[in-house]
Structures are given as C-alpha cells and as structure tokens.
Design a protein around this motif. Structure first.
Motif, PDB file in Angstrom:
ATOM      1  N   ILE A  12      37.620  40.595  58.836  1.00  0.00           N
ATOM      2  CA  ILE A  12      38.114  41.795  58.161  1.00  0.00           C
ATOM      3  C   ILE A  12      39.430  41.503  57.434  1.00  0.00           C
ATOM      4  CG2 ILE A  12      39.089  44.092  58.595  1.00  0.00           C
ATOM      5  CD1 ILE A  12      36.868  44.446  60.692  1.00  0.00           C
ATOM      6  N   LEU A  13      40.321  40.764  58.072  1.00  0.00           N
ATOM      7  CA  LEU A  13      41.572  40.396  57.400  1.00  0.00           C
ATOM      8  C   LEU A  13      41.312  39.527  56.178  1.00  0.00           C
ATOM      9  CD1 LEU A  13      43.984  39.719  60.390  1.00  0.00           C
ATOM     10  CD2 LEU A  13      44.048  41.605  58.758  1.00  0.00           C
ATOM     11  N   ALA A  14      40.337  38.615  56.281  1.00  0.00           N
ATOM     12  CA  ALA A  14      39.986  37.776  55.135  1.00  0.00           C
ATOM     13  C   ALA A  14      39.409  38.621  54.009  1.00  0.00           C
ATOM     14  CB  ALA A  14      38.994  36.702  55.560  1.00  0.00           C
ATOM     15  N   GLY A  17      42.269  40.411  52.327  1.00  0.00           N
ATOM     16  CA  GLY A  17      42.977  39.445  51.483  1.00  0.00           C
ATOM     17  C   GLY A  17      42.207  39.108  50.219  1.00  0.00           C
ATOM     18  N   THR A  18      40.886  38.951  50.356  1.00  0.00           N
ATOM     19  CA  THR A  18      40.050  38.682  49.192  1.00  0.00           C
ATOM     20  C   THR A  18      40.067  39.870  48.228  1.00  0.00           C
ATOM     21  OG1 THR A  18      38.610  37.313  50.558  1.00  0.00           O
ATOM     22  CG2 THR A  18      37.715  38.055  48.452  1.00  0.00           C
ATOM     23  N   GLY A  19      40.046  41.071  48.773  1.00  0.00           N
ATOM     24  CA  GLY A  19      40.117  42.258  47.927  1.00  0.00           C
ATOM     25  C   GLY A  19      41.404  42.322  47.133  1.00  0.00           C
ATOM     26  N   PHE A  20      42.516  42.005  47.771  1.00  0.00           N
ATOM     27  CA  PHE A  20      43.784  42.005  47.040  1.00  0.00           C
ATOM     28  C   PHE A  20      43.833  40.872  46.016  1.00  0.00           C
ATOM     29  CE2 PHE A  20      45.495  44.688  50.505  1.00  0.00           C
ATOM     30  CZ  PHE A  20      46.008  45.696  49.706  1.00  0.00           C
ATOM     31  N   TYR A  21      43.196  39.753  46.328  1.00  0.00           N
ATOM     32  CA  TYR A  21      43.131  38.655  45.357  1.00  0.00           C
ATOM     33  C   TYR A  21      42.374  39.101  44.105  1.00  0.00           C
ATOM     34  CZ  TYR A  21      41.784  34.257  43.207  1.00  0.00           C
ATOM     35  OH  TYR A  21      41.574  33.247  42.312  1.00  0.00           O
ATOM     36  N   ILE A  35      38.091  45.954  49.708  1.00  0.00           N
ATOM     37  CA  ILE A  35      39.078  46.496  50.648  1.00  0.00           C
ATOM     38  C   ILE A  35      38.513  47.710  51.368  1.00  0.00           C
ATOM     39  CG2 ILE A  35      41.337  47.617  50.815  1.00  0.00           C
ATOM     40  CD1 ILE A  35      42.220  45.816  48.464  1.00  0.00           C
ATOM     41  N   GLY A  36      37.809  48.570  50.664  1.00  0.00           N
ATOM     42  CA  GLY A  36      37.220  49.759  51.274  1.00  0.00           C
ATOM     43  C   GLY A  36      36.184  49.419  52.328  1.00  0.00           C
ATOM     44  N   VAL A  37      35.331  48.448  52.041  1.00  0.00           N
ATOM     45  CA  VAL A  37      34.323  48.028  53.021  1.00  0.00           C
ATOM     46  C   VAL A  37      34.998  47.420  54.245  1.00  0.00           C
ATOM     47  CG1 VAL A  37      32.453  46.389  53.421  1.00  0.00           C
ATOM     48  CG2 VAL A  37      32.469  47.765  51.352  1.00  0.00           C
TER      49      VAL A  37
END
Length: 79
Positions: A12-14, A17-21, A35-37
C-alpha cells in the motif's frame, strides 16, 4: 499473519508512492486513481486484518465499562 500485514502495508505504501510519482510526471488522473485505490485498500483490507490480529485472544469485557469494572475502579480509588 504479521508477515501478511507487513507485506500488505508495504504494498500500500508503494502504491501511494507510485501514485505521487505519476502525479508529479503530468499524469494527475492516473496518480489520483492509484492513491485512491491504495487508501481504499488500507481502509477495507489492511485495517480489518490488523484489528483481527490485535484483538485475537482478548476478552471484550475487560475493555468495557460494566458494573464489575466500575466496582474494581472504585476499590482502586480507595486504595
């Protein structure tokens, strides 16, 4: 079960982080979806598993305010 919690937490943290990337690289819509998922997964998958692991083997009556527990608290105040 603790290993499952750690793996899900890291995933979930990854995902966050991927969503913010993706949000930083001009794909805001996809980043928001990821990020929502991840937030939904933390609320509906990670949290119930965590609560099950933490409450397993404990008596709920030890944590509720019943007449028996009120009597114990009053006796402890007198001492």
């Amino acid at each position: 079960m603790n290993l499952v919690l750690k793996i899900i937490g890291v995933l979930i943290l990854a995902a966050i982080g991927t969503g913010f990337y993706f949000r930083l690289n001009d794909d805001v819509l996809l980043g928001d979806k990821i990020i929502g998922v991840a937030v939904l997964a933390s609320a509906f998958i990670l949290m119930p598993i965590f609560l099950y692991v933490r409450w397993k083997g404990k008596k709920l009556e030890d944590y509720t305010l019943s007449d028996k527990n009120f009597k114990k608290m009053r006796e402890n105040e007198r001492n």
